[in-house]
Design a protein around this motif. Structure first.
Motif: not given
Length: 284
Positions: A96-98, A159-165
């Motif tokens: 959740e910090d991503y 799982q890779w959490y990315s903000y790139y969208g």
């Protein structure tokens, strides 16, 4: 058409940083680690510093630091701290910090100096196992207790959490990123028929997933598998999973997931890796 949309979105992200006069930094980290996010300090102290955070778990941005003081209404305020140079420290990073963190400093309502934006990417592994009787158990990345024994099927979900969208397909084909499951020697496990490597499609454009499924063998005790995130073949961060079988008298066995970043190891301290330090438990 999807690739064109992804390219446009990436361009807008870059253009937005240029127009707002901010400096952007990208950081890759694994869940359970600590991270420090830098701010462009323009004043003598941090009393006018604001840190805000945004990701796709929440409908709007969250103000973490206001006027140099932590917002105690945030669920993670105990994991946050502000350094004398106004950097934001986050302990025991979770998925959740991503997202994007923005630091600004104000005086009389006007921003002082350039702002700082940090794009934080988080890599995480969750574990599930099942037996022929279809019973199952699961755990997330960190030391935990679960029934892991020879003959059981285990699935590791990286799982890779990315903000790139951006879609995972675009990040791999045009962005140079790749998720890999490798053994202790660094060999890609796709080359071994014993392992089923699968990348499920997902409508969530902030998360890429790569799973590894195999049936455990007697000789797998203390075996290590790693999920790696690379960019143009350069390691950005990784998560290490080590199988730990229990003694016959025990009713459950221990599994351990540790994280590595480059050549830096953090995990359970033992005689094999004397430089390692113990990781705290991560809650989903």
């Amino acid at each position: 058409m999807a690739d064109k949309c992804d390219l446009c979105l990436l361009g807008l992200i870059i253009l937005s940083s240029l127009l707002t006069g901010t400096s952007g930094v990208t950081k890759f980290i694994s869940s359970g680690e600590n991270v420090s996010l830098s701010c462009n300090k323009a004043l003598s102290d941090c009393k006018s510093t604001t840190w805000v955070h945004y990701n796709r778990f929440r409908p709007s941005e969250v103000e973490l630091i206001t006027g140099g003081i932590k917002n105690k209404d945030t669920e993670r305020h105990e994991r946050l701290s502000l350094e004398s140079d106004c950097s934001l420290n986050i302990k025991n990073v979770t998925v959740e910090d991503y997202g994007v963190y923005s630091c600004r400093q104000y005086m009389n309502g006007e921003q002082q100096g350039p702002g700082a934006d940090v794009h934080l990417h988080v890599l995480h592994v969750s574990v599930s196992s099942s037996s022929s009787s279809s019973s199952s158990s699961s755990s997330s990345s960190s030391s935990s207790q679960t029934e892991i024994n020879p003959g059981r099927s285990v699935t590791l979900s990286c799982q890779w959490y990315s903000y790139y969208g951006l879609s995972c397909e675009y990040l791999v084909s045009s962005g140079g990123f790749e998720l890999l499951w490798v053994n202790q020697a660094g060999v890609d496990l796709k080359t071994d028929s014993r392992y089923q490597i699968f990348s499920p499609s997902s409508s969530a454009r902030y998360r890429c997933i790569l799973t590894l499924t195999t049936t455990l063998l007697n000789e797998d005790d203390n075996r290590e598998w790693r999920c790696q995130l690379t960019e143009y073949y350069q390691l950005k961060t990784s998560v290490r999973y080590t199988v730990k079988y229990s003694d016959p008298a025990d009713t459950a066995s221990e599994t351990e997931v540790s994280v590595t970043a480059g050549s830096l190891y953090r995990g359970r301290k033992d005689s094999k890796h004397p430089e390692e330090i113990e990781m705290p438990t991560i809650l989903e």
